[in-house]
Enzyme design. Structure first.
Site, PDB file in Angstrom:
ATOM      1  N   LYS A 198      45.216  35.008  22.646  1.00 41.59           N
ATOM      2  CA  LYS A 198      44.478  36.225  23.588  1.00 41.59           C
ATOM      3  C   LYS A 198      44.591  37.356  24.614  1.00 41.59           C
ATOM      4  CE  LYS A 198      42.796  35.523  27.281  1.00 41.59           C
ATOM      5  NZ  LYS A 198      42.685  36.477  28.454  1.00 41.59           N
ATOM      6  N   GLU A 273      55.913  31.969  30.250  1.00 42.04           N
ATOM      7  CA  GLU A 273      57.334  33.316  31.219  1.00 42.04           C
ATOM      8  C   GLU A 273      55.849  33.330  32.800  1.00 42.04           C
ATOM      9  OE1 GLU A 273      59.760  34.776  30.085  1.00 42.04           O
ATOM     10  OE2 GLU A 273      60.225  33.278  28.758  1.00 42.04           O
ATOM     11  N   CYS A 307      57.079  41.902  35.790  1.00 45.69           N
ATOM     12  CA  CYS A 307      57.523  40.463  36.312  1.00 45.69           C
ATOM     13  C   CYS A 307      59.541  40.277  36.668  1.00 45.69           C
ATOM     14  CB  CYS A 307      57.932  39.493  35.118  1.00 45.69           C
ATOM     15  SG  CYS A 307      58.298  39.929  33.804  1.00 45.69           S
ATOM     16  N   GLU A 404      55.300  36.871  45.246  1.00 49.58           N
ATOM     17  CA  GLU A 404      55.374  38.077  44.324  1.00 49.58           C
ATOM     18  C   GLU A 404      53.407  38.673  44.380  1.00 49.58           C
ATOM     19  OE1 GLU A 404      53.867  37.560  40.164  1.00 49.58           O
ATOM     20  OE2 GLU A 404      55.433  38.186  39.808  1.00 49.58           O
TER      21      GLU A 404
HETATM   22  P1  NAD Z   1      47.240  35.809  34.417  1.00 52.80           P
HETATM   23  O1  NAD Z   1      48.414  34.590  34.703  1.00 52.80           O
HETATM   24  O2  NAD Z   1      45.812  36.215  35.524  1.00 52.80           O
HETATM   25  O3  NAD Z   1      46.741  35.861  33.433  1.00 52.80           O
HETATM   26  C1  NAD Z   1      47.363  36.104  31.896  1.00 52.80           C
HETATM   27  C2  NAD Z   1      47.076  35.547  31.160  1.00 52.80           C
HETATM   28  O4  NAD Z   1      46.086  34.315  30.984  1.00 52.80           O
HETATM   29  C3  NAD Z   1      45.227  36.564  30.733  1.00 52.80           C
HETATM   30  O5  NAD Z   1      45.463  36.731  29.315  1.00 52.80           O
HETATM   31  C4  NAD Z   1      44.629  35.827  31.469  1.00 52.80           C
HETATM   32  O6  NAD Z   1      43.119  36.552  30.483  1.00 52.80           O
HETATM   33  C5  NAD Z   1      45.245  34.572  30.939  1.00 52.80           C
HETATM   34  N1  NAD Z   1      44.093  33.490  31.820  1.00 52.80           N
HETATM   35  C6  NAD Z   1      43.802  33.164  33.365  1.00 52.80           C
HETATM   36  N2  NAD Z   1      42.844  31.776  33.483  1.00 52.80           N
HETATM   37  C7  NAD Z   1      43.262  31.417  32.619  1.00 52.80           C
HETATM   38  C8  NAD Z   1      42.620  29.925  31.914  1.00 52.80           C
HETATM   39  N3  NAD Z   1      42.690  29.251  33.247  1.00 52.80           N
HETATM   40  N4  NAD Z   1      43.585  29.058  31.234  1.00 52.80           N
HETATM   41  C9  NAD Z   1      43.922  30.267  30.112  1.00 52.80           C
HETATM   42  N5  NAD Z   1      44.075  31.279  29.721  1.00 52.80           N
HETATM   43  C10 NAD Z   1      44.073  32.256  31.579  1.00 52.80           C
HETATM   44  O7  NAD Z   1      48.270  36.430  34.636  1.00 52.80           O
HETATM   45  P2  NAD Z   1      48.260  38.674  35.149  1.00 52.80           P
HETATM   46  O8  NAD Z   1      47.686  39.151  35.904  1.00 52.80           O
HETATM   47  O9  NAD Z   1      47.417  39.206  33.440  1.00 52.80           O
HETATM   48  O10 NAD Z   1      49.878  39.143  34.504  1.00 52.80           O
HETATM   49  C11 NAD Z   1      50.614  39.392  35.717  1.00 52.80           C
HETATM   50  C12 NAD Z   1      51.807  37.785  35.899  1.00 52.80           C
HETATM   51  O11 NAD Z   1      52.230  38.165  34.904  1.00 52.80           O
HETATM   52  C13 NAD Z   1      52.000  38.131  36.960  1.00 52.80           C
HETATM   53  O12 NAD Z   1      52.372  36.871  37.422  1.00 52.80           O
HETATM   54  C14 NAD Z   1      54.006  38.802  36.158  1.00 52.80           C
HETATM   55  O13 NAD Z   1      55.182  38.159  36.677  1.00 52.80           O
HETATM   56  C15 NAD Z   1      53.465  37.560  35.083  1.00 52.80           C
HETATM   57  N6  NAD Z   1      54.296  38.107  33.642  1.00 52.80           N
HETATM   58  C16 NAD Z   1      55.920  37.705  33.873  1.00 52.80           C
HETATM   59  C17 NAD Z   1      56.331  37.658  32.939  1.00 52.80           C
HETATM   60  C18 NAD Z   1      57.751  37.292  31.998  1.00 52.80           C
HETATM   61  O14 NAD Z   1      57.885  37.468  31.279  1.00 52.80           O
HETATM   62  N7  NAD Z   1      58.364  35.950  33.315  1.00 52.80           N
HETATM   63  C19 NAD Z   1      56.104  39.015  31.781  1.00 52.80           C
HETATM   64  C20 NAD Z   1      55.379  39.670  32.438  1.00 52.80           C
HETATM   65  C21 NAD Z   1      54.300  39.464  33.260  1.00 52.80           C
END
Ligand code: NAD
Length: 502
Positions: A198, A273, A307, A404
């Site tokens: 997804k 992650e 991240c 963050e």
């Molecule tokens: P997000 O949590 O908003 O979304 C991530 C994914 O989850 C998207 O595909 C989104 O559609 C999905 N999602 C949202 N709500 C959901 C739910 N209720 N159930 C299931 N899936 C759902 O994050 P974002 O804004 O897309 O990305 C930024 C975040 O990702 C930052 O916090 C960043 O630190 C983190 N990140 C972490 C790493 C790592 O390796 N630790 C790497 C990249 C990004």
């Protein structure tokens, strides 16, 4: 919908990328492109202009995709001889290499990342597929002493098998779209799992192109399914699906919590992650020639939408003013622009809403009494550009020091002690623990601080030095488990112990 090439600051995209954007974009389910009757639009964050519309799915499409993945798991993929699986994944890696420009350009226009990052990302993704393909022949168990109650009666043999976890749901964010998916897909496929991906609704394009390459490579139908959609509908349906054996999630800590709750129904395995607020510690003996660009890019790489971003910068008072001068000069010289322009060093924020959120942190830091060293403004041009921004005199309890931000905002906290335990205590005063770096010319200080920082990844005189073979993941609220390297493969394998009475 055809992309407006003129909108790319005069930097043309390749004919392949143009043709891709003009195609219709459906869901990949069971080896076929399927329409759902519902769609969303994706926009270029550097211009605000529409790029393409794409089909989105909900609970029904996720269910179809999970069923297709289950059929493939019970059938061709798991039973396929290792040599055949190696041949298919090698073919995929070569196709990715041949289509590197397309994959890079799609992440540039969809996400906004500068070209040099997109090209590096695609090269890393190819390396990742090759690395885990090479690991297939090294998936091996052990032999061990059989239990005493069996050996009391007869000869026996005990050994372990490593088996794929099963059907895996992979939910990925927008900040490095292709990479965050490949570093889950490559080990999952090498392990023999089947997958429903997804992608983020903000950046669907590069994974749709990857889906085409997966079909071209000849992977059996249903091994990889790609269902775009919102988090609330498609993501939640995947996380809660009773026939998914594992969810691997990359995204925010807040969504990570929801994934954990959704997984309780069938107690599926969960890897997370999540977010970070990584510390950067600059000691008085730091080499400024390294520290100035290194500390600046710890925050500003990928416009801070990273991240691993090192956004809590602890600077010893003896070096503070010289470092601030250097950081201000470096940051003011950074070239902001469209990622397609090879000169661009910093691209746009992903969306207008995210830009406003980041600007809210900047305004909040000013109001809380932090000193603005440089930046602080949204650029008056189309797209979502924010200047590289540095605040000093930041107090540990300010929101910019704790939360963050996911934007180009550095918070500098000055310290006067040289006691390493005290310095580590400041660096560790965060619920996150994803990355971090130490800047010093003392070998002893470097390793003693690295040992004291509570984080999954610490760099010395560099920041965010991750690699295909180097385990990566978070302490605390930055996540569960590790990706990359052998641990990244283990995350998709179960261990079965077999005892035979001989
Ligand atoms: P997000 O949590 O908003 O979304 C991530 C994914 O989850 C998207 O595909 C989104 O559609 C999905 N999602 C949202 N709500 C959901 C739910 N209720 N159930 C299931 N899936 C759902 O994050 P974002 O804004 O897309 O990305 C930024 C975040 O990702 C930052 O916090 C960043 O630190 C983190 N990140 C972490 C790493 C790592 O390796 N630790 C790497 C990249 C990004």
């Amino acid at each position: 919908m055809t992309a407006n090439v003129a909108a790319f600051d005069g930097n043309a995209i390749s004919p392949e990328t143009s043709a891709f954007l003009a195609r219709s974009h459906k869901l990949l389910i069971g080896g076929a492109w399927v329409d759902s009757g519902q769609s969303m639009e994706t926009r270029d964050p550097a211009t605000g202009l529409a790029l393409a519309s794409f089909a989105i799915g909900g609970a029904h499409e996720i269910d179809l995709a999970v069923k297709a993945a289950r059929r493939a798991f019970n059938g061709p993929w798991t039973r396929m001889p290792a040599a055949e699986r190696i041949a298919l994944l090698s073919r995929l890696a070569r196709l990715m290499e041949q289509n590197a420009r397309l994959l890079a350009e799609l992440d540039i226009v969809d996400n906004g990342m500068p070209r040099f990052i997109a090209e590096l990302t695609v090269a890393n993704c190819v390396e990742m597929v090759d690395y885990y393909t090479g690991a297939i022949l090294r998936i091996e168990g052990t032999t061990t002493a059989p239990p005493r109650h069996i050996t009391a009666e007869t000869e026996a043999l005990t050994y372990t098998l490593r088996e794929p976890v099963g059907v895996v749901g992979q939910i990925v964010p927008w900040n490095v779209p292709l990479s965050t998916a490949i570093l889950k897909l490559a080990p999952a496929l090498a392990a023999g799992c089947t997958v429903v991906v997804k992608p983020s609704e903000e950046t669907p394009l590069s994974l749709l192109a990857l889906g085409e390459l997966i079909l071209d490579a000849g992977l059996p139908e249903g091994v990889v399914n790609i269902v775009n959609g919102t988090g609330a509908e498609a993501g939640a349906a995947l996380a809660g699906h009773p026939d998914v054996d594992k969810i691997s999630f990359t995204g925010s800590t807040a969504t990570g919590r929801k994934i954990v709750h959704a997984a309780t129904g069938n107690l599926k395995k969960v890897s997370l992650e999540l977010g970070g607020k990584s510390p950067v510690v600059v000691m008085p003996d730091a080499d400024l020639n390294l520290a100035v660009p290194g500390v600046a890019l710890a925050t500003f790489f990928l416009q801070g939408q990273n991240c691993m971003a090192g956004t809590r910068v602890f600077v010893h008072e003896a070096i503070h003013d010289r470092l601030m001068d250097g950081l201000a000069t470096f940051s003011q010289a950074m070239v902001l622009g469209h990622g397609l322009n090879p000169a661009t060093q910093q691209g746009p924020m992903i969306s207008d809403a995210h830009t406003r959120k980041v600007m809210g942190y900047i305004d909040g830091a000013r109001a809380a009494g932090a000193t603005l060293v440089t930046g602080g403004k949204r650029l008056d041009r189309p797209g979502n550009f924010i200047q590289p921004t540095i605040f000093t005199d930041v107090a540990a309890d300010m929101a910019v020091a704790r939360e963050e931000i996911f934007g180009p905002v550095m918070s500098v906290l000055r310290f006067s002690t040289t006691d390493l335990d005290e310095i580590a205590a400041m660096a560790n005063a965060s619920p996150f623990g994803l990355s971090g770096s130490v800047w010093t010319t003392s070998l002893s200080t470097a390793h003693r601080l690295a040992a004291r920082i509570r984080s999954g990844h610490v760099s010395i005189n560099c920041h965010g030095a991750v690699g295909t073979n180097i385990p990566f993941g978070g302490y605390g609220q930055s996540g569960w488990g590790r990706e990359f390297g052998q641990e990244g493969l283990d995350a998709y394998l179960e261990t079965k112990a077999v005892t035979a009475r001989l």
